[in-house]
Design a protein around this motif. Structure first.
Motif, PDB file in Angstrom:
ATOM      1  N   PHE A  25       0.809  -1.218   0.000  1.00 60.24           N
ATOM      2  CA  PHE A  25       0.000   0.000   0.000  1.00 60.24           C
ATOM      3  C   PHE A  25       0.840   1.265   0.000  1.00 60.24           C
ATOM      4  O   PHE A  25       0.320   2.368   0.029  1.00 60.24           O
ATOM      5  CB  PHE A  25      -0.936   0.008   1.213  1.00 60.24           C
ATOM      6  CG  PHE A  25      -1.993  -1.052   1.114  1.00 60.24           C
ATOM      7  CD1 PHE A  25      -3.114  -0.857   0.296  1.00 60.24           C
ATOM      8  CD2 PHE A  25      -1.872  -2.237   1.792  1.00 60.24           C
ATOM      9  CE1 PHE A  25      -4.071  -1.837   0.186  1.00 60.24           C
ATOM     10  CE2 PHE A  25      -2.832  -3.225   1.695  1.00 60.24           C
ATOM     11  CZ  PHE A  25      -3.942  -3.023   0.882  1.00 60.24           C
ATOM     12  N   ILE A  26       2.147   1.107  -0.022  1.00 55.62           N
ATOM     13  CA  ILE A  26       3.009   2.297  -0.033  1.00 55.62           C
ATOM     14  C   ILE A  26       3.388   2.629  -1.465  1.00 55.62           C
ATOM     15  O   ILE A  26       3.689   1.734  -2.262  1.00 55.62           O
ATOM     16  CB  ILE A  26       4.284   2.036   0.809  1.00 55.62           C
ATOM     17  CG1 ILE A  26       3.890   1.744   2.261  1.00 55.62           C
ATOM     18  CG2 ILE A  26       5.216   3.237   0.754  1.00 55.62           C
ATOM     19  CD1 ILE A  26       5.047   1.367   3.152  1.00 55.62           C
ATOM     20  N   ASN A  27       3.369   3.892  -1.774  1.00 56.83           N
ATOM     21  CA  ASN A  27       3.751   4.342  -3.107  1.00 56.83           C
ATOM     22  C   ASN A  27       5.176   3.907  -3.414  1.00 56.83           C
ATOM     23  O   ASN A  27       6.084   4.096  -2.624  1.00 56.83           O
ATOM     24  CB  ASN A  27       3.660   5.878  -3.138  1.00 56.83           C
ATOM     25  CG  ASN A  27       3.895   6.417  -4.533  1.00 56.83           C
ATOM     26  OD1 ASN A  27       4.580   5.788  -5.346  1.00 56.83           O
ATOM     27  ND2 ASN A  27       3.338   7.563  -4.799  1.00 56.83           N
ATOM     28  N   LYS A  28       5.376   3.321  -4.608  1.00 53.27           N
ATOM     29  CA  LYS A  28       6.679   2.739  -4.880  1.00 53.27           C
ATOM     30  C   LYS A  28       7.765   3.782  -5.108  1.00 53.27           C
ATOM     31  O   LYS A  28       8.946   3.458  -5.153  1.00 53.27           O
ATOM     32  CB  LYS A  28       6.606   1.774  -6.056  1.00 53.27           C
ATOM     33  CG  LYS A  28       6.409   2.406  -7.405  1.00 53.27           C
ATOM     34  CD  LYS A  28       6.502   1.293  -8.443  1.00 53.27           C
ATOM     35  CE  LYS A  28       6.400   1.860  -9.842  1.00 53.27           C
ATOM     36  NZ  LYS A  28       6.466   0.784 -10.833  1.00 53.27           N
ATOM     37  N   GLU A  29       7.371   5.053  -5.226  1.00 61.98           N
ATOM     38  CA  GLU A  29       8.383   6.097  -5.355  1.00 61.98           C
ATOM     39  C   GLU A  29       8.988   6.477  -4.004  1.00 61.98           C
ATOM     40  O   GLU A  29      10.070   7.041  -3.942  1.00 61.98           O
ATOM     41  CB  GLU A  29       7.768   7.352  -6.020  1.00 61.98           C
ATOM     42  CG  GLU A  29       7.337   7.126  -7.461  1.00 61.98           C
ATOM     43  CD  GLU A  29       8.449   6.522  -8.311  1.00 61.98           C
ATOM     44  OE1 GLU A  29       9.608   6.954  -8.177  1.00 61.98           O
ATOM     45  OE2 GLU A  29       8.163   5.590  -9.100  1.00 61.98           O
ATOM     46  N   LYS A  30       8.262   6.173  -2.955  1.00 54.92           N
ATOM     47  CA  LYS A  30       8.762   6.547  -1.622  1.00 54.92           C
ATOM     48  C   LYS A  30       9.738   5.481  -1.138  1.00 54.92           C
ATOM     49  O   LYS A  30       9.432   4.656  -0.270  1.00 54.92           O
ATOM     50  CB  LYS A  30       7.602   6.694  -0.644  1.00 54.92           C
ATOM     51  CG  LYS A  30       6.729   7.887  -0.973  1.00 54.92           C
ATOM     52  CD  LYS A  30       5.664   8.069   0.069  1.00 54.92           C
ATOM     53  CE  LYS A  30       4.865   9.333  -0.246  1.00 54.92           C
ATOM     54  NZ  LYS A  30       3.600   9.377   0.471  1.00 54.92           N
ATOM     55  N   LYS A  31      10.938   5.528  -1.724  1.00 58.67           N
ATOM     56  CA  LYS A  31      11.872   4.434  -1.489  1.00 58.67           C
ATOM     57  C   LYS A  31      12.333   4.330  -0.042  1.00 58.67           C
ATOM     58  O   LYS A  31      12.452   3.245   0.505  1.00 58.67           O
ATOM     59  CB  LYS A  31      13.078   4.589  -2.411  1.00 58.67           C
ATOM     60  CG  LYS A  31      12.666   4.414  -3.867  1.00 58.67           C
ATOM     61  CD  LYS A  31      13.810   4.102  -4.757  1.00 58.67           C
ATOM     62  CE  LYS A  31      13.256   3.606  -6.079  1.00 58.67           C
ATOM     63  NZ  LYS A  31      14.211   3.492  -7.134  1.00 58.67           N
ATOM     64  N   ASN A  32      12.592   5.489   0.564  1.00 64.84           N
ATOM     65  CA  ASN A  32      13.072   5.428   1.940  1.00 64.84           C
ATOM     66  C   ASN A  32      12.023   4.868   2.870  1.00 64.84           C
ATOM     67  O   ASN A  32      12.320   4.050   3.740  1.00 64.84           O
ATOM     68  CB  ASN A  32      13.494   6.817   2.408  1.00 64.84           C
ATOM     69  CG  ASN A  32      14.944   7.071   2.067  1.00 64.84           C
ATOM     70  OD1 ASN A  32      15.711   6.118   1.903  1.00 64.84           O
ATOM     71  ND2 ASN A  32      15.312   8.331   1.932  1.00 64.84           N
TER      72      ASN A  32
END
Lengths: 510, 644
Positions: A25-32
């Motif tokens: 459910f986390i946006n894949k751009e938010k890598k950290n």
């Protein structure tokens, strides 16, 4: 504590899976955010497993933290889990290594990070489940479940030849798994004859298997054992390992060496031995000879590898040969040694793969000939590599010695094997281990710094040191005070030995 | 009682190691690092010394104190602990290790000055002392093995200390690796020996094993097997035939390391182990014979190689191997006291020789070839005098320490009825006197042969004071073990001190020695004459400027080459073991068996299915008429079958 105790084990097993779903459910751009979440999930799993460690009663016979409820009612397949000292230590190894492996991929996994972390956490659930299952069907599900994420980890994030390696890994293991599945079903069907109903419950099947005709037992033993032997891997089923290791990303290698291979030796100890005790004893000399061939063969082939990762992969074949020898020597010393050696191998070889991965990240090569004289530029790296190599060589005071010594000592006095020669040949592995590791160390670390590419190598950073230090602490801890761990499993190993020995007496009285 | 806290003697060097190892690189002042390292060893010596005095005050029967620390490995009946055994034997070793060790540490502050690995050097040295103390104070075989392997590790690290230097056509790292691996071959024997002991006695603790062994004799075969396996370990660590080959190469390390590890302490560990387990060894006549024979053979063999070497450290290395041979000769004939006595005196004079050599090497800017030395007498007065004392001591000139200890070995060998071995020992003594004075004359006497731009200076005080102390010890060290013929039964302190340790084993000895005073004195005179003639021959050949040596070299060119090339043993080992194993592993095991055979099979299984799949795929043409045709054939076939 008492209220959550019945669910604690299930929580440890499924927490990583649960966490992996959260990651989706986390946006894949938010890598950290993704990375931190994955690490935190694996750390919580580790903490939860520590509860297991402290709550485990080492003086109590049998399995603990048992949970059992019906799953597939018609076939009497149940969700039956529980652990003894053996499982406990291996679960702890798994939950300990996973966060370290995740942390090691902090920088070098750049594409499809989300999927990578997802697969990793799924993998963890699979591994823990394998060590906790008390139902063979459930065991099989976990066994296979962990195959899929590993396949993807090698196949997607691996090196150049990753597809070949991933398929080879998959097919090899699958071949073994299918044999095991057939044997499990056959055992279940035999239960129908004896008990009147189909079941895959481990505790029930133990009794069922004992009453089977000798030849049936033999075939089933072989089916189970080949499946485990491929996973270990035992000679001559080992050729998937070097390829898988070379192509796998660092963290994949760490998990592969650290935990996955232990599933094979765990399977031997837990299932091959206790389901078919008579056959195990009869075939103990054969298994031991195969193990010793592996010890020497693995070491000799490791010695001449030009690629550091391949060298370590072959050294695993050698080290796990010791474990299998310890299991089939059927003494308390040797089996305790085998168990602690599983842990040791997970720590030392895991750390070796981490170290090779770290140098690969900087230089994009693992060829020994590309290095030399690194002591001058990366002293911390050189020191840690030395400590870990020495642990792998079996230097007294570090963990490797405890395992090897107990295995060899137990093998020497084993009445099942009853010959000194097993120990004599196996002990040559101790010499060869020094040869291949020190030779590699010398060529990489010592000498003049001649290759200009190495002149500006950076030493380990804080993250890299941070993930190696816990391993080193354990390497020394087990080397100096192994009782912390040995005491947990002593009773469980004794129980296995007792079951095997009593079956032997039965055999004679028949 | 301080003896109850003997673990401090072990712990202090560990503290030193941790301090220098972890934060040493931050300490900018070399003196601080050096004195931290030396200081902790000094403290360790102090603890050992106080324990020694305490134990001398005890009754003879009470001189065996076990200090348990904590349990190490415990599995049901198998128990080994970190536990230390304080008895006369371990105290002698502890004093030598920390005493000589302290002096060498101090010397190193001067010798290693300006080296960029200064802190690392002291950290390793401290770690070495820690491991060595575990070895000598251990109360069980496994802890002894920890020390045993630990000192091997330190030896590895220190031989390869200058890891980027060339050495003898290969590298220091090669020498280090060779040392570790050859030692591992010995350790293989040690390990198996331990397993057999555990199987036989059900324990690996010295106290339990030896108490049983004292009371119940072992079957001859078991005793022989156990002790031969242990002795294999000893030949590795103490550089005896056939595993001596690593020690000459070990000279690649800094000179203080050669003095401490490869002369005074670590290499004597094998001698100590035989002595410690003497009650097992004496139960096998075969093993004792083997030990005596290997000891004597190594002594003469190594001495012969020492005759023609030109590297100052190499000569001393062969000399060490040879002297260790003497110690095993003594142990093999059952004279354990003599063997430990020589161990101690050798530690003094050999450490002194090495440190002296270090002082010379230092003065000549890393020159090690004695052919390029000469005339250093006036430039290095302290080194010269102390080196002379050490040379006289090792040559066996009375009343220096080496005389008493070597003479006791020769005498015991003779008295136990081994006259052949005695003769070998005597010839070795002659060679010893010759090569050491060849070395001495070429280094200090005559005119200088080094380049004129070098102006050698005496080393600083921090290096010469340890030399002086060791020289004093080399002179007086033998007085504690004067022959009974001079001082009577009670006058030999060393013998009486160690007596309780060996008493149980003496009951097992096969041949009772025949001691007669007159023979002893005659033999003593003979050995002094032999030593003197060696010295005078060396003087004659290398001082009087007559060059019969060149004539000899040309006349016996083949023999000279054989000796100079160390009997080609290294090459033979390479050809017989190293090459076949490496090549075989690469070509047969890896590239053929693994890649071609196993993987070839697996891959062809894969290809087989791909081929089959490829064939079957051809049926799937996608042409409807073709499928219809097949269908009709099928229907006809079925009808046909039904009709029949």
């Amino acid at each position: 504590m008492m209220t959550i105790k019945p669910y604690l084990l299930s929580t440890v097993i499924f927490f990583p899976l649960f966490g992996s779903l959260i990651l989706l459910f986390i946006n894949k751009e938010k890598k950290n955010l993704l990375k931190y979440s994955a690490i935190i999930i694996s750390l919580i799993t580790f903490l939860l497993s520590l509860f297991l460690f402290f709550e485990y009663r080492e003086n109590q016979l049998g399995f603990q933290f048992i949970t059992k409820f019906d799953w597939i009612k018609g076939l009497n397949i149940s969700y039956h889990i529980g652990i003894d000292g053996i499982s406990l230590l291996l679960i702890l190894l798994t939950t300990f290594i996973t966060p370290i492996a995740l942390l090691s991929s902090w920088e070098n996994i750049t594409h499809n990070l989300k999927e990578y972390l997802f697969f990793f956490l799924v993998l963890e659930t699979g591994m823990i489940g394998v060590f906790a299952s008390l139902d063979l069907f459930l065991f099989y599900i976990f066994w296979e479940a962990m195959l899929i994420p590993m396949y993807f980890i090698i196949g997607i994030w691996g090196g150049e030849n990753r597809i070949y390696a991933a398929v080879k890994f998959f097919l090899y293991t699958m071949f073994g798994s299918l044999l095991m599945l057939v044997a499990i079903i056959a055992l279940g069907v035999s239960a129908m004859d004896q008990l009147g109903y189909f079941t895959t419950d481990y505790l029930l099947l133990k009794k069922v298997a004992l009453n089977l005709p000798h030849s049936t037992q033999l075939i089933m033993f072989i089916a189970f054992t080949v499946s485990f032997a491929i996973k270990v891997p035992l000679f001559p089923f080992h050729t998937w390992l070097p390829d898988a290791h070379v192509e796998a990303p660092t963290a994949g290698s760490v998990i592969l060496a650290g935990v996955l291979l232990k599933m094979g030796t765990y399977g031997l100890l837990r299932f091959s031995l206790t389901l078919f005790p008579q056959i195990s004893i009869e075939l103990a000399p054969t298994m031991s000879i195969i193990a010793i061939i592996g010890i020497i063969y693995g070491a000799l082939v490791a010695m001449v590898q030009p690629d550091m990762k391949k060298l370590i992969a072959y050294s695993s074949v050698s080290h796990l040969g010791f474990v299998v020898l310890g299991i089939f020597a059927f003494t308390l010393e040797s089996q305790q040694g085998a168990l602690i050696q599983m842990i040791n191998h997970g720590l030392s070889t895991g750390a070796l793969f981490l170290l090779v991965g770290m140098i690969y990240d900087k230089r994009h090569t693992r060829m020994i000939s590309e290095f030399g004289g690194l002591a001058r530029v990366v002293p911390i790296y050189a020191t840690i590599l030395l400590i870990v190599s020495l642990s792998s060589i079996g230097l007294p005071g570090l963990n490797g010695f405890i395992g090897e010594f107990l295995i060899l000592l137990g093998t020497f006095k084993s009445s099942v094997l009853n010959s000194y020669w097993y120990t004599v040949f196996a002990a040559t592995g101790v010499i060869f281990a020094a040869v291949y590791l020190l030779w590699m160390y010398q060529r990489v670390i010592f000498g003049k710094l001649e290759n200009p590419h190495n002149k500006d190598l950076k030493d380990l950073n804080k993250r890299e040191i941070g993930l190696l230090v816990p391993i080193i602490v354990l390497i020394v801890w087990i080397g100096i005070y192994p009782s912390t761990f040995l005491s947990k499993s002593e009773l469980s190993i004794k129980e296995i030995l007792k079951e095997v020995v009593s079956s032997k007496i039965e055999l004679i009285s028949k | 009682m301080i003896t109850q806290h003997i673990y401090f003697a072990v712990l202090f060097p560990l503290i030193g190691f941790l301090i220098n190892g972890l934060i040493g690189y931050k300490i900018k002042n070399e003196k601080v690092i050096g004195w931290i390292g030396s200081g902790f060893v000094g403290l360790s010596f102090l603890v050992s010394l106080l324990s020694f005095f305490e134990v001398t005050g005890l009754n003879v029967a009470e001189r065996k104190i076990i200090v348990p620390i904590f349990q190490w490995i415990s599995i049901e009946s198998f128990n080994v602990s970190f536990a230390y055994l304080v008895d006369p034997l371990s105290l002698v070793l502890a004093l030598v290790v920390t005493g000589v060790g302290f002096l060498i540490h101090v010397y190193s502050i001067g010798y290693m000055q300006g080296d960029k690995g200064f802190w690392r050097f002291f950290a390793y040295l401290n770690l070495f002392i820690f491991m060595m103390m575990n070895l000598v104070l251990a109360d069980n075989f496994v802890l002894m093995f920890l020390g045993w392997e630990g000192v091997g590790l330190c030896s590895y690290l220190l031989i390869g200390f200058w890891y980027d230097r060339k050495f003898n056509g290969s590298t220091t790292a090669d020498a280090a690796k060779k040392a570790f691996i050859v030692n591992r071959i010995g350790d293989f024997g040690f390990l198996l020996g331990m397993f057999l002991i555990y199987k036989t006695f059900g324990s690996l603790n010295f106290n339990e094993v030896f108490t049983i062994a004292e009371k119940v004799p072992l079957p001859e075969a078991t005793a022989t097997l156990i002790t031969l396996l242990l002795f294999l370990g000893a030949t590795g660590k103490s550089a005896q035939i056939p595993l001596y080959v690593w020690l000459p190469d070990a000279m690649a390390g800094p000179t203080p390391v050669s003095a401490l590890i490869h002369a005074a302490t670590m290499v004597t560990a094998g001698v100590y182990m035989v002595s410690r387990a003497s009650v097992l060894f004496v139960q096998s006549e075969i093993t004792m014979m083997v030990i005596a024979a290997i000891g004597a053979a190594t002594a003469i063999f190594a001495a012969s190689m020492g005759l023609v070497q030109n590297d100052i450290k190499k000569i001393l290395a062969y000399s060490t191997i040879s002297q260790l041979g003497y110690m095993f000769l003594a142990a093999g004939v059952g004279a354990f006291t003599a063997s430990i006595f020589h161990l101690m005196t050798h530690a003094f004079f050999k450490a002194l020789l090495f440190l002296g050599a270090g002082s010379v090497i230092h003065a000549l800017h890393e020159e090690q070839n004695i052919k390029n030395m000469g005339g250093l007498k006036n430039h290095l007065p302290v080194t010269y005098k102390t080196f002379l004392i050490a040379s006289l001591a090792i040559a066996g000139i009375p009343p220096l320490s080496g005389f008493f200890s070597k003479d006791e070995i020769l005498w015991e060998t003779f008295a136990h009825g081994h006259s052949f071995l005695f003769v070998i020992g005597l010839i070795t003594a002659f060679m010893t006197a010759f090569y050491v004075f060849r070395l001495f004359n070429l280094t200090f006497e005559n005119k200088s042969r080094y380049p004129s731009h070098i102006h050698p200076h005496e080393s600083p005080k921090i290096m010469t004071i340890p030399l002086i102390i060791l020289a004093i010890l080399s002179i007086i060290g033998g007085f504690v073990g004067m022959p009974k013929v001079f001082v009577g039964e009670s006058g030999n302190f060393f013998y009486n001190w160690l007596k309780p340790v060996y008493e149980p084993s003496e009951t097992y000895l096969f041949n009772v020695p025949l001691y007669t005073h007159s023979t002893e004195i005659v033999l003593m005179i003979i050995s002094v004459i032999v030593a003197l003639s060696g010295i005078f021959l060396a003087r004659y050949v290398y001082l009087e400027n007559i060059k019969p040596i060149d004539w000899l070299v040309t006349k016996f060119g083949k023999l000279y080459n054989l000796l100079f090339n160390k009997y080609y043993v290294d090459k033979v080992y390479d050809l017989l073991f190293v090459e076949p194993i490496v090549k075989g592993s690469e070509r047969i095991l890896w590239k053929f068996s693994d890649v071609k055979l196993v993987d070839g099979f697996i891959n062809s299984v894969g290809e087989f299915f791909i081929e089959i799949g490829g064939l079957i795929r051809k049926i799937q043409t996608g042409v409807t008429q073709f499928y219809a045709l097949i269908m009709i054939f099928g229907i006809i076939l079925i009808i046909f079958m039904l009709l029949i």
